[in-house]
Design an enzyme around this catalytic site. Structure first.
Site, PDB file in Angstrom:
ATOM      1  N   LYS A 284       0.812  -1.410   0.019  1.00  0.00           N
ATOM      2  CA  LYS A 284      -0.031   0.112   0.076  1.00  0.00           C
ATOM      3  C   LYS A 284       0.717   1.179  -0.010  1.00  0.00           C
ATOM      4  O   LYS A 284       0.345   2.156  -0.562  1.00  0.00           O
ATOM      5  CB  LYS A 284      -0.852   0.145   1.212  1.00  0.00           C
ATOM      6  CG  LYS A 284      -2.034  -0.979   1.099  1.00  0.00           C
ATOM      7  CD  LYS A 284      -3.143  -0.729   0.277  1.00  0.00           C
ATOM      8  CE  LYS A 284      -4.311  -1.392   0.572  1.00  0.00           C
ATOM      9  NZ  LYS A 284      -5.361  -1.021  -0.386  1.00  0.00           N
TER      10      LYS A 284
ATOM     11  N   SER B 133       0.697 -10.000  -0.891  1.00  0.00           N
ATOM     12  CA  SER B 133       0.600  -8.489  -0.774  1.00  0.00           C
ATOM     13  C   SER B 133       0.850  -7.736   0.556  1.00  0.00           C
ATOM     14  O   SER B 133       1.101  -6.602   0.494  1.00  0.00           O
ATOM     15  CB  SER B 133      -0.917  -8.197  -1.297  1.00  0.00           C
ATOM     16  OG  SER B 133      -1.828  -8.921  -0.548  1.00  0.00           O
TER      17      SER B 133
END
Length: 399
Positions: A51, A303
């Site tokens: 992110k 991720s």
């Protein structure tokens, strides 16, 4: 529009701030799937998740006036840390609205980067609604976790790195929550390697994006429930869905049991701590959801790795029981000296290691003079457990 050029621009902006994470071979997984599997380890990113890429690119793209106002975001963890760190690099104010149920470790992680944390709502959607109101009232610039072209372009840099590290890529498997990561990666991959398949994986407990992809129109769900909190998105973004419909070849889903097994697999076989959202691609491979990849080069995006340790301990415990490396037994003994000793001697003779024991003589279901003994023992597989059951049965401890 997000395109190859905007993603390359994002790559230049984030250089020196964002870690170029490894793309490493996964031998055990490759052998299991008969393919060449490579893991893109975004769990090793500076904030523990991808992110930071989109957050930093967004804030770097703001005008001086927009940055001077300060920024605000809503997040349950990973986007929050990305925005907080990015804001600290520019020396600007950051407010992060997080659900009240957010684990303390994630709250402290955001505060560590100097951001102000506001706890509001029971889930992400309530926190998001409050953050939008807060931004308007306090004239702050809102940084959306996925429904923003600068954010999507930043996430797309993962795709550029994968292609730079792998000469011939046949497929890339990407987690899907709000869709920002797969929108960016798919845009980059299809621009540079159109023949490479882009496969998305969502959690079955958060089905909005998969349903929308199959129906080819944005639909929302009323609730989400999954251990993969990083992709537990209730509503579908039309923006990210449009990119998916254009560039993504397939969307799969995995359930919580499959996700938990992947988390444990990565911990044991790859020595990697990966959160539920980051493990869905591996879960899809482990449970034969991805077809036609024999002898092909496949990259899987891990991720994030910001795993709640309390949940991790539960996953490990359940995994040990399911794999017959641990068993829980409850037997009824006559409550007199020597009874417990004889029971534990049987376990000792069978090389079963007791790690926990509880003794109950007050349960109303017991006859007077009896006691229930519960033990948790470490075992060496199903055959070992069968041997223990047989011995206890022959001694009359179980029927």
């Amino acid at each position: 529009m997000v395109n190859l050029e905007t993603i390359k621009q994002a790559q230049k902006r984030i250089e020196g701030v964002v870690v170029k994470t490894p793309l490493a071979s996964a031998p055990y997984l490759s052998e299991l799937t008969n393919a060449n599997i490579f893991l893109k380890k975004e769990n090793l990113q500076i904030t523990g998740a991808f992110k930071i890429r989109g957050a930093y690119n967004k804030i770097a793209s703001l005008s001086d006036n927009e940055r001077a106002k300060g920024v605000i975001a809503a997040s349950a963890g990973n986007h929050a840390q990305g925005v907080a760190l990015s804001a600290s690099r520019f020396g600007i104010k950051a407010v992060i609205v997080m659900p009240e149920s957010t684990p303390l470790t994630k709250v402290n992680g955001v505060k560590h980067y100097g951001a102000e944390v506001v706890l509001h709502g029971s889930n992400y959607d309530e926190a998001y609604g409050y953050a939008k109101e807060y931004a308007q009232k306090n004239d702050l610039t809102f940084v959306h976790p996925f429904e923003d072209e600068a954010v999507i372009a930043g996430q797309g840099t993962v795709g550029l790195e994968i292609l730079d590290m792998c000469d011939k890529l046949d497929a890339v498997i990407v987690p899907i929550g709000g869709g920002g990561l797969i929108a960016g990666i798919a845009t980059a991959v299809k621009a540079l390697s159109p023949e490479t398949k882009v496969i998305g994986v969502s959690a079955s407990g958060a089905p909005a994006f998969k349903n929308s992809y199959e129906l080819k129109t944005a639909v929302d769900t009323t609730k989400v429930r999954t251990i993969a909190d990083g992709i537990a998105v209730r509503d579908t973004s039309k923006i990210t869905l449009d990119y998916a419909l254009q560039y993504v070849d397939e969307v799969l889903s995995v359930d919580d049991e499959e996700i938990a097994s992947a988390i444990l697999y990565l911990l044991e076989k790859q020595k990697l701590v990966v959160e539920g959202a980051g493990a869905v691609g591996v879960a899809a491979l482990l449970h034969d959801k991805v077809k036609d990849i024999k002898d092909k080069n496949v990259a899987v995006v891990l991720s994030g790795g910001n795993m709640d340790v309390t949940l991790l301990s539960v996953i490990i415990e359940k995994g040990l029981i399911k794999s017959h490396r641990k068993m829980n037994l409850t037997v009824t003994l006559i409550d007199k000296p020597g009874s417990l000793m004889r029971f534990t001697e049987i376990l000792r003779d069978l090389n079963a290691n007791i790690v926990h024991i509880a003794y109950d003589r007050t349960s109303v279901s017991l006859d007077y003079g009896d006691a229930n003994v519960t033990v948790h023992v470490e075992t060496k597989g199903k055959e070992h457990q069968d041997e223990i059951y047989a011995a206890l049965k022959s001694e009359g401890y179980i029927r």
